[in-house]
Structure formats: structure tokens, C-alpha cells
Design a protein around this motif. Sequence first.
Motif: not given
Length: 938
Positions: A836-840
Motif C-alpha cells: 500500500d501507499l504507506e508501505s511504499v
Amino acid sequence: MPKLTEIKQKISQLDGGSFQELCDAYLSMQGYLNIHALGMKPGTHKTTKGTPDTYFISETGGKYIFVTYTTQQSALYEKIKDDIESCFDEEKTGLKNTDISEIICCHTSSNIKPGDDKTLKDFCQDRGVLLNIMGIDHIATDLYQKYLRIAVEFLGVSIGTDQICSVQDFLLNYNSNSLAAPLDTTFLFRKKEIENVVNTFEKNDVIILSGKAGVGKTRLALECCKKYVEKNGGKIYCIQNNFLPIYNDLKTFLCTPDQYVLLVDDANQIENLEHIIQYTTKKNIGYNVKIILTTRDYLLSKVEQKVHEFTFPVVINVDVFSDNEISDLVGSLGISNPLYLNRIIKISNGNARIAVLAGKTALKSNNLDSIMDLTQLYEVYYGKILENTLDDELCLTAGIIAFFDSIDLNKLESYSIFELVQLSHENFEKNTLFLLNLEIIDLYEMYDQRIVKISDQCLSNYLIKYVFLDKNLISLSFIIENYFHNERLIIDRISMLLEVFSSKKVDEKISISVNKVWSRLESQNSTKLFNFIKIFYAYNPIKTLIFLNEIIDSEKSVYVKNIDFDSKEFDKNVNDIITILGSFHGIKDGRDESLDLFFKYYLKRMDLGGQFYQTILQYYGIELYSEFDGYSSQICLINRMQENSDNWNKDPICNLFIKISGDFFNHEFSSRESDKKTVTYYTKPLEFSDDVKNYRKLLWKNILIISKNDTFKEEIRKMLETYPLNTKSFEKDIQQKDEILQIVQYDWIFMKQILETVFTPSSLKDCITMERMSKILNSWNIEFLNILSPFIQNRDFYMYQVLKGDIFLNPDLDIDFAENRRLRQEGIKNYLNQLDLESVLNIFKSCKEIKPIQNIREGLRFVFIYLFGNPCLYIESIKVYLESDTPLDIPPVELVEKLFDLLPNLEIYNLLNQYEYNQKFMWIYSYFYCLPEEQITK
């Protein structure tokens, strides 16, 4: 004993094979040609059954001449009769009796009666064959009157002036002196020189080997002669001077035209050398003579001049042996102990002769002490010349030359010593001429210089001891006081005395002289005292430490927050106090106190951390002799560091200890030894022992104590990551491999505790460290999975592996660079698709803990390239990356260029400029580099 009687006696002592060889040579000299020795086993002295023992074929008529030999003394008539009857036995010989023209019977007795002689001759005459019976009297008389060379070669009889002899007799004469370096040792090295000599002889008749005394000229010349004869044939004769005319000897040994190789040893001493060289001009009458001469280098021109009267010689210079060559030379005597080898290397100074003498002495006594003080060996070797030939003034002259290594006779006024010892320049120069004639010194004349040197370095060493210590012609204290300003000269001379003549007596004499000068300088409050102490600190350790402590107390403190142990700045300006304190490692009575002062000074001068660290490695690092004293120096160092850190409560000492521990944990040690000629580097693996366990246990236990303080986590991390990897360098030596494995297994007992205590699975940096430790320990077959397991489950650690890319590659497949890159890009793409965005965005934050290595840097670049397809996520990623201080330092041009496709110019500039990060200049520069040309207004 009359020479004829000696020849008869030597013949009577021969065995059957040797007697046959002698007679074959004797008959050949008489003109019997086409020899066939049936009764000899080829290449041996052993006889075989056969009839006859030898035969010749006459060149006139092709008839056969049979020869029988016997050394039998009893029933001689019956023996000769049987031999003659066998010669007429056509079944045994395969010849008709009419094919035999003569039978010769050689024997070693005088007991044939005239009647028996007539009977045997009549028996042969009736069959048309001439019988010639040659007894010991007949043969001996012929050898004495006509063929003395055969008597020399086969019987070892000496003739003439004894200046010419066979190789065997030359070796016996040379080796008869128990203190002479033998010439019959295994020949090593000089392969190029031998090839050079043998090849040069193809086109030249005379070769001169030139070099200093003791470099092995004679041994090399002997080997060259042998190799040449092996290849080309010929007879070798060795010529040594005994100050008598050599003409008659040459006429005896070179009596007939033939191929000869002559070794002329110390050619400069030979009377009438021209008589030898002129044989090279006799090719027209059948002489093919090759001559190899040896001479000392400074006498080369005189020998060349004599040779030039007849031919043009080729000169080959022979250099001294290297330390490795001396080691192998002594090893060929059967010495393998490194302590013995190193000792002999030091005392020989490249002199093969002294090295072999010392080796023989060590073998005879089987005791290292026998070659610690070489006084007795040198006294026998050089003492007679000095005591019987030189008066005090000559000794003084030689001693001065030895002390200064060389003296220029054209610049005597520049040497203050002559005035100090009241020796006039005239007398000194007169004395050098006398020493030159004795070959004690060499004279080198070049340009405007006339340099005199002692001819042999070992003799030079002994002269310094003999003149300054034994005879006290100049007091050593006088020399020290007047010349200690020449630090290198004094250190070399004192070190030589202590190393070559290692004894309590020598040490006491030097100590008395040093302390006499020390007291005088102290009483004068001399400014030269510190320079004096730099050289002679070991002779009064307590005074030295008191003196240094006063200097340390007077210095200002220099505090450094981050000590740079790897700095080499001190190379430009070495601190003498640190060096002197480090040098105390070998002085056990003052070692503890010197270390206390060492660390006191370290806490005061942290700006010199690099020199303190290097000094510890130099003086307290593990080296060749550490195992012999139970690693006492290393254990002492560790204990003093603990004491001076107040049980590891002083950060600078803790950091220094962690740094040196990384070096002390190595499984092998490298060191070097140097002298005037060479620097020797060596590497040796440790042997697992109780002493090794003791010093390593002490290191680990103190590291464990320090590790409880988080302040030192990064230093401990660096230290652990440098633990030696198994490079398989010990695979060939099973014993060495087992020793190292035992050391690793022992270290693991303590290392395991540190890994479990210091590192946590929640830290990516710790996970990476544990991965590296896993590779190191797995290389040593240490089971590590149970400790590693929680670390490899860390989410960020998986991301790290993805960026590295190795998890996408099959180690069993050999793929090219392009395919490797494609597989890694595809793997990273699939990984990003799952996030997800946060993990990226977390990827860029987590990279702050990763070292910027190429694979990881390229992996993160692949992430940005993938994000090119998602403009919003790409811009957000750039912001997080800049805010995180641009981890891994990816080159920015490509990334900035993509921003121009997504944002207005000004927004890009503001984005790059709004954060503070190390690479900001490069990013701003990249902005202007990528800015479209039409957008530039100024």
C-alpha cells in the motif's frame, strides 16, 4: 714417504672394480684404443663375470687385445693361468684364437716367479699371441714416471706444489677446517647465474666471478664447472694459491691436449696467473680450455688486466644472499625451527659462509644459546688475524672504518674522530694500506672519492666489539657521547652488538657506558637529554618514565569527540613519547608502568588516537614470538586498559579497546621483520592452545561488559562484522584447519552472548548485521538459525533483501548481466504491487539504516523507475526521500528529469529546496542541468 712407494701402497688398497678402472685409463694412455670394459657394470665400481675383463681392437689389422685384471694375492700363478686359458676358450669369447693378437694380465702383486712368467708367455706364443704381464711394480713405475695425472685422479696422490687438484680433493681441503663453510652442501639458488656462465662459455673462454667475501663465489664457480662438464664433457681441475710457481703443476695436469675446465679460486693471489690463462691460446694443438676465476670485487680490475694479455674475459657479479635464500640454505642443513632460522639470518648479513658456520654450530649443540653470542665463533674465525697481525693502532684504524661503515680517504678532515682519538690523517691512511694488503678492507676509487670499507660485514661487526668493548681502544661511552646525535648510526651499532654478541657481559658493558653518559647529561641539564633517552630508554626504564611523565604533565590536553583511529596524519609528525612508551613492551620490569603512562597520555592527547592505535598494533599485536611467552604482552595490555578505564567507565579507552579487539580476534597474524637489506612479511595461523584461549576469553569477557552500555553498540557492530570469514585458505593443511575451527568454536561461546544481548529484531540495521554474522558463522559451520530466525522475519529486512535482489536469482544458474538485471527489476515490481501507499513510502525511510552499497542503491533506483508510472506516488516518494536525507545517495539527474514531466519548473525547484539534506547541492545542480534551455532567461 717416497712418491713411488705411496703409489704402490695406494694401488694395493684398491678393490677389483677400482683397479680395473685405473688400468683401463693407464692402458688408454699407452695407446690402446677402442676400449670395451666387459667386466664392469656401467656407471659403478662393481665387477661382473666375463671373459675377458676388457678388450681393445687394434686399428692395424682389426685384431683383438684381451685384458684380465686381478687383485688376488695368493695362488696368483694359478689365477693368471686360468684367466689366460679362458681367453683361449672360443665358446666363452665367441672368437677364434687367430683373431687375438695380445693378452695383457694386470695384477697387484710382486710374486710372479721368472719361471712362471716364461711358462705363461711360451703358452701364449705357441698359439701366436703376445702375452704382457703387468704387475704392481710395472704399473706404479709407469704412473710415477709418465702418467702422474692418473695417479692423482684414481689414487688421490698429491704432486707438485699442491696448487692443482681434483674437485674431490679441493672439497676435502676446503672442508677440512671445522669452521670453514663446507662446499659440498646442497646447492641452492643462483640458477640464473649458472645458466649465464654455462651459456657464456659457449663463446668465451674466461669468466670472472666478482663479489664481496662470503657471498658464495667459490661454491657458485664449482657448480658452474660441474654443469658445463655435464653438458659438454671435459675434465675439471681446481687451482688454489700457495704462493709458489705453478708452471710445473700445469705441465703435469695438462700434459696432453684435451678438454679442460679450470676453477681458479682467489685468482688475484695466484703467482704467474698468465701461465694458466695462456692455455686458452692453445686450441691449434688440441687444447680446449675454459677457465672460471673468482676474485673480490675491489680487486677485479687487476685480475681483468692480467687476463686481457691473452683474451677478453666476461665478468659476472655475485651479490649477497637474500634473507629467504639464507633461510633455505640453512634449512638444507636440516634446520627448520623458525627461531634458529631467524637468528642465523640476522647474524649472517647475507654471508652464506657465516650462515652455514652458525648452522653447523647450532646443529652440533642443538641449543639456540649456542648462536646467541657468536664471540667464540668469530674469535676463531677472525681472531688470529687481529691478534697476531694487527697492533693497537691498526686495530683502531679498522675499528673506526667499521664504526662509520666507510671512510672517504679524500675527506679525512671532515671526520672529527681523528682529532678526538689523536690519530693523524697520515697514520690513518698509512694503516689503511696495510689493512688493504691483508684484504681486511676494500678500496673503491671513483671520481674524486677513495672509499675504504671492511671487506666482510661479519668481520666489521666483530671489529666494533673487539675495538670498543674488548680492547677498549676507544671507550664506548666516549663514542656514545660524541655521536648519539647521529641516531641511526648509534642505534645500528648498539643493536648489532646486542644481537650478534648477545651475552650478559656485553650487555653490562654497554649499560655502564650508557649510564655514564646519561648521568653526565643529566647533571648538565642538557637539552640533548630527550634525544639521548629516545635511543637508550631501555637502559634506565625508571628514569625514562619519570622524565616522560614530567613532559606529559606539562602538555595541554586536546579533547576530541570522535577519535579517528584510522587517521594516518601522524605519519608526517610522529610523537616520540608514544613511540618510546610503546617500545617498553619488551621491558617486563617497566611494562605495566609504561602502559599506565601510555593511557594517561592517550586521555590527554586524543587527537593522536591514530598513532596510539597503530603503536599498540606495532608493539602489542600478536606476532611470531607471542605464543612462546603465553601471549603475556597481550594479556598485560588488556588488564592495564581495564584498570586505566576505571573498569570500562572511560569512553575513549573503551573505544580503543573495541578497535584493537577486532585485530586481536584474527585467526592468523601478519608481521614483518626488516634489516638494512630487506623487509620480510610473513603470515602465520594461530594454534589452538590454553594460552590462546586465555587471551581471547579475556577479550570477549571485557567486550561483554562494555556491550551493556548502548554508547558502544556501533563500535561493537563494526568489530563483529570484521570477524574473519572462512576463505578456505587452510583447506590444504588439515591440521591448521582443525586448529582454526577450534578457535572459532571457542569464540562462539562468547560471541553468541553478545549477539543475543546487543542486537534486536526490530532494528533493520541489527537485522542486516545478523545476516552478515550468519554468513561469517556459516562459513565456519556454526549453527546460527535459532538466533537468526526472529531477525529474518522483520518486514523491513525483507524489503532490504528485495532491494539487494539476490532472492530473485538462482545461484546455480550462470546468467549474464542483462538477465540478472531483468530478474531483479521484475522481482521488485512484483513486490511493490503488493504494497500500500504507506508501505511504499516506508521503503525510503527505512533505507536510512542501510549502507550505500551498489546493489542496494540500484534496487532503490528500480523502485523510483517503477513509480514513474504513478505520478502522484512518485512525487510523494521524492518528498519522503529528500526528507529522509537521500539515503543511499542515488544519482539525482534521472529522478529530477522525470519531475519536469510532472510538475511546473518553479514547483520542482521549491520541492528540492524546501528540505535540508546532504546531497542538496547535487539535486539543485541537477535541476538546472535538466531545465529546458528555452526556460533559461539569463
